[in-house]
Design an enzyme around this catalytic site. Structure first.
Site, PDB file in Angstrom:
ATOM      1  CE  LYS A  96       2.266   3.155  14.574  1.00 56.43           C
ATOM      2  NZ  LYS A  96       0.836   3.287  14.235  1.00 56.43           N
ATOM      3  CB  THR A 117      -0.926  -0.003   1.227  1.00 56.83           C
ATOM      4  OG1 THR A 117      -1.775  -1.153   1.166  1.00 56.83           O
ATOM      5  CG2 THR A 117      -1.787   1.244   1.250  1.00 56.83           C
TER       6      THR A 117
END
Length: 428
Positions: free
Chosen positions: A207, A14
């Site tokens: 993250k 993607t």
């Protein structure tokens, strides 16, 4: 005309497809903004014949991303394969060894190997850029390393996994149980191949560890992140939180305390009217607090082809312009290993406890809390039709250690029907 910046892209899923589209569709704009053309010279992916909706025949093809990373006609290696080890790690190391700059969206790779890779890159005079690895299209890495560079960062928090936020907000808006919304998210393709990466908080924890390293000038330490997923959140918790004026979010928080660096990714209650409380669907939000700027709130799409490819290209453009910055905002040799601190900052907590419906049960729970030094702010017994009585408690500010002591006491009681749910309340 200046020499073009030549990209080698490993991974045409993607995000990789999105990067190819931007380079093709916006070639003139990119060239004007960078002061030089941006070109793709070679690509690599698992399948050459897969229909991606783009023509890749004009690019050299390499089956092996390591070979791609070492090509003479590649200036910047764009790693979009994913995975903390294997081909992604080998190809990134090869690119640095061959004198290439690296742009990556791979939060797992950097969370596990960021310090070693940063040292290697800086020794070689190369840069690693990873804006796309955290919060999709939100430029939070750039904000911390550049815009807020004059601040001592005091706290970073945020919703960093769009899938979890989708599940929690969908549960609330549709009144659906967790299991049903989880399956819906899976059918929509929102979940990772291993869903625990999302709902277990691991993806968001990766993250958070990267943001903590930049914010506090420390070595990345993903293993010090306290992780708790959303699997135990019920529709009843969603409703109870709403009645109390809160919404439940998978919230990442990192801050430096007197005892060390606190990093936690866990479901929390936040005020329903706060920016975090109003965050819907797959949107992400990062809240940055500094001594000079006070508070900055960044909100935007946390994933998807366009937003993540946009972040990749932001890094590519900086390299094209000659802007270079250390991987984590300061030289890797200057990053210290932080002392981990586990939830030392006091906060109120929400407790949902299922009790056997018999005399004295509630008193035993109150005694367990009191003996651990946890005081009760509010308490409510929910109407019920079976033999167990749901009880909701909101505590005054307490430490997680004191709460865990109380929960350990409760585990030994003969009136607890199931393991209590305990969620921190963050006043943001």
């Amino acid at each position: 005309m200046s020499q073009p910046l030549r990209l080698g892209i490993a991974g045409l899923g993607t995000v990789g497809t999105g990067v190819v589209k931007i380079v093709r569709q916006k070639a003139n704009l990119l060239s004007m903004r960078a002061g030089r053309p941006i070109e793709i010279t070679a690509v690599s992916a698992r399948s050459r014949s897969k229909d991606r909706g783009i023509n890749i025949n004009n690019y050299a093809w390499e089956d092996d991303p390591v070979v791609l990373a070492q090509r003479d006609d590649v200036d910047v290696f764009v790693e979009l394969m994913g995975g903390s080890d294997g081909p992604a790690k080998a190809a990134t190391e090869a690119a640095i060894g061959a004198g290439k700059d690296v742009v990556t969206a791979n939060k797992a790779l950097l969370a596990h190997h960021g310090q070693a890779l940063a040292l290697s890159a800086e020794e070689a005079g190369r840069v690693i850029r990873f804006e796309a690895a955290v919060a999709g299209g939100i430029p939070v890495i750039k904000a911390l390393t550049e815009g807020l560079a004059g601040n001592d960062i005091t706290r970073v928090m945020g919703v960093m996994n769009g899938t979890c936020n989708y599940i929690l907000t969908r549960m609330q808006s549709a009144g659906l149980p967790y299991e049903e919304v989880f399956e819906e998210a899976n059918q929509l393709g929102y979940l990772e191949a291993d869903p625990t990466l999302d709902v277990g908080g691991i993806d968001a924890g990766h993250k958070l560890s990267l943001l903590a390293a930049i914010a506090f000038g420390t070595q990345v330490d993903f293993h010090a992140v306290e992780l708790e997923g959303i699997e135990r959140i019920t529709i009843q918790d969603i409703h109870h939180a709403a009645d109390l004026g809160f919404r439940i979010k998978l919230l990442g928080v990192c801050q430096m305390t007197g005892r060390g660096l606190e990093q936690r990714m866990s479901p929390c209650l936040v005020p329903a009217e706060s920016p975090l409380g109003q965050l819907e669907g797959g949107t992400n939000m990062c809240v940055l607090e500094g001594d000079m700027v006070e508070q900055v709130v960044l909100r935007g799409p946390g994933a998807g082809e366009g937003p993540t490819a946009s972040a990749v290209m932001g890094d590519v453009m900086d390299i094209a312009r000659g802007f270079r910055v250390s991987t984590f905002g300061m030289p890797a040799t200057e990053l210290n290993a932080a002392k981990p601190a586990q939830a030392v900052t006091p906060a109120p907590y929400y407790l949902r406890i299922s009790l056997d419906d018999k005399p004295g049960a509630l008193a035993k729970v109150a005694k367990a809390l009191g003996e651990a030094g946890v005081s009760i702010d509010r308490m409510r017994q929910v109407r019920h039709d079976d033999a167990t009585a749901p009880v909701l408690i909101v505590t005054h500010k307490t430490t997680r250690a004191a709460l865990d002591e109380a929960l350990a006491h409760m585990a030994g009681l003969d009136v607890i029907a199931e393991t209590p749910v305990a969620l921190r309340i963050e006043m943001v």
